[in-house]
Design a protein around this motif. Structure first.
Motif, PDB file in Angstrom:
ATOM      1  N   PHE A 235      -1.035 -10.124   6.964  1.00 13.90           N
ATOM      2  CA  PHE A 235      -2.373  -9.760   6.510  1.00 13.90           C
ATOM      3  C   PHE A 235      -2.337  -9.411   5.033  1.00 13.90           C
ATOM      4  O   PHE A 235      -1.270  -9.138   4.482  1.00 13.90           O
ATOM      5  N   LYS A 236      -3.504  -9.461   4.393  1.00 15.61           N
ATOM      6  CA  LYS A 236      -3.620  -9.078   2.992  1.00 15.61           C
ATOM      7  C   LYS A 236      -4.017  -7.611   2.924  1.00 15.61           C
ATOM      8  O   LYS A 236      -4.919  -7.177   3.632  1.00 15.61           O
ATOM      9  N   LEU A 237      -3.339  -6.873   2.085  1.00 16.81           N
ATOM     10  CA  LEU A 237      -3.640  -5.458   1.882  1.00 16.81           C
ATOM     11  C   LEU A 237      -4.074  -5.292   0.432  1.00 16.81           C
ATOM     12  O   LEU A 237      -3.341  -5.666  -0.486  1.00 16.81           O
ATOM     13  N   ARG A 238      -5.276  -4.757   0.240  1.00  9.96           N
ATOM     14  CA  ARG A 238      -5.788  -4.503  -1.106  1.00  9.96           C
ATOM     15  C   ARG A 238      -5.884  -3.003  -1.306  1.00  9.96           C
ATOM     16  O   ARG A 238      -6.528  -2.318  -0.523  1.00  9.96           O
ATOM     17  N   LEU A 239      -5.233  -2.528  -2.332  1.00 12.23           N
ATOM     18  CA  LEU A 239      -5.239  -1.108  -2.648  1.00 12.23           C
ATOM     19  C   LEU A 239      -6.161  -0.872  -3.834  1.00 12.23           C
ATOM     20  O   LEU A 239      -6.006  -1.489  -4.880  1.00 12.23           O
ATOM     21  N   LEU A 240      -7.123   0.032  -3.660  1.00 11.74           N
ATOM     22  CA  LEU A 240      -8.100   0.336  -4.693  1.00 11.74           C
ATOM     23  C   LEU A 240      -8.097   1.832  -4.984  1.00 11.74           C
ATOM     24  O   LEU A 240      -7.794   2.641  -4.109  1.00 11.74           O
ATOM     25  N   SER A 241      -8.462   2.186  -6.201  1.00 12.96           N
ATOM     26  CA  SER A 241      -8.600   3.589  -6.570  1.00 12.96           C
ATOM     27  C   SER A 241      -9.870   3.760  -7.381  1.00 12.96           C
ATOM     28  O   SER A 241     -10.160   2.940  -8.261  1.00 12.96           O
ATOM     29  N   THR A 242     -10.615   4.816  -7.093  1.00 12.97           N
ATOM     30  CA  THR A 242     -11.838   5.098  -7.844  1.00 12.97           C
ATOM     31  C   THR A 242     -11.568   6.041  -9.016  1.00 12.97           C
ATOM     32  O   THR A 242     -12.497   6.416  -9.731  1.00 12.97           O
ATOM     33  N   ARG A 243     -10.315   6.404  -9.219  1.00 10.55           N
ATOM     34  CA  ARG A 243      -9.988   7.320 -10.315  1.00 10.55           C
ATOM     35  C   ARG A 243     -10.238   6.678 -11.675  1.00 10.55           C
ATOM     36  O   ARG A 243     -10.056   5.485 -11.855  1.00 10.55           O
ATOM     37  N   SER A 244     -10.609   7.508 -12.638  1.00  8.99           N
ATOM     38  CA  SER A 244     -10.845   7.006 -13.989  1.00  8.99           C
ATOM     39  C   SER A 244      -9.538   6.862 -14.766  1.00  8.99           C
ATOM     40  O   SER A 244      -9.493   6.176 -15.777  1.00  8.99           O
ATOM     41  N   ALA A 245      -8.470   7.494 -14.297  1.00 11.33           N
ATOM     42  CA  ALA A 245      -7.158   7.371 -14.930  1.00 11.33           C
ATOM     43  C   ALA A 245      -6.254   6.500 -14.046  1.00 11.33           C
ATOM     44  O   ALA A 245      -6.459   6.389 -12.841  1.00 11.33           O
TER      45      ALA A 245
END
Length: 188
Positions: free
Chosen positions: A23-33
């Motif tokens: 499977f494809k795993l996408r890691l996202l972050s909403t942090r500004s840094a």
């Protein structure tokens, strides 16, 4: 994993072909840094006997744009390992790689091959180790789009399947009805 070091292939080989759920795993972050992910571990692993009765095989169809890793569930030492056909195949992924997210960067995406023990169905989660721009380091449980702890289900090949199907160069082939089919059916 034909280019993996012997120490990895000997440690994972059971004498049988290992089938993975990919499977494809996408890691996202909403942090500004920026945030650097430099480790991960499987969490909350629960395995039980599989109720699957059919195997459906899809032979590999070439390369993909996502970097690949492999992990056994429950995990084995040194995993996840790099699966791509280049230098480092079979080596622990985070020994030489990091994933950068946050600060408007694109998602950290990878192709994950998860392998459960034969005859088992396993459910598990992922914790990642990260370091942020302020040098704060900690483990974080990954969450799904609804904000719940991410749970992944990995099903292995049934111990004694009733049916085996493969899809490849020819349309669907019922391997359980045509054991003489040869190489294509040998994949499942």
């Amino acid at each position: 994993m034909e280019h993996a070091p012997k120490r990895y292939t000997q440690g994972t080989s059971t004498g049988n072909t290992e089938f993975s759920r990919t499977f494809k795993l996408r890691l996202l972050s909403t942090r500004s840094a920026a945030v650097v992910i430099d480790g991960w571990k499987a969490t909350g692993v629960i395995c039980r006997p599989s109720t699957a009765k059919t195997v459906v095989g899809y032979p590999s169809q070439g390369g993909v744009a996502y970097q690949g890793i492999r992990v056994h569930v429950p995990p084995r030492g040194g995993e996840p390992v790099l699966t791509d056909d280049d230098e480092g195949q079979g080596e622990p992924y985070f020994d030489s790689h990091i994933i950068e997210v946050g600060n408007g960067q694109s998602s950290g995406a990878m192709r994950v091959e998860a392998i459960a023990p034969q005859g088992q169905s396993c459910e598990w989660g992922i914790k990642v180790h990260y370091v942020d721009a302020y040098q704060k380091a900690q483990w974080l449980q990954l969450k799904d789009s609804a904000g719940n702890a991410l749970r992944i289900r990995t099903e292995s090949v049934p111990a004694d399947p009733r049916q085996k199907w493969v899809f490849g160069a020819v349309p669907w082939t019922a391997c359980h009805q045509k054991p003489e089919e040869g190489s294509l059916c040998d994949m499942v």
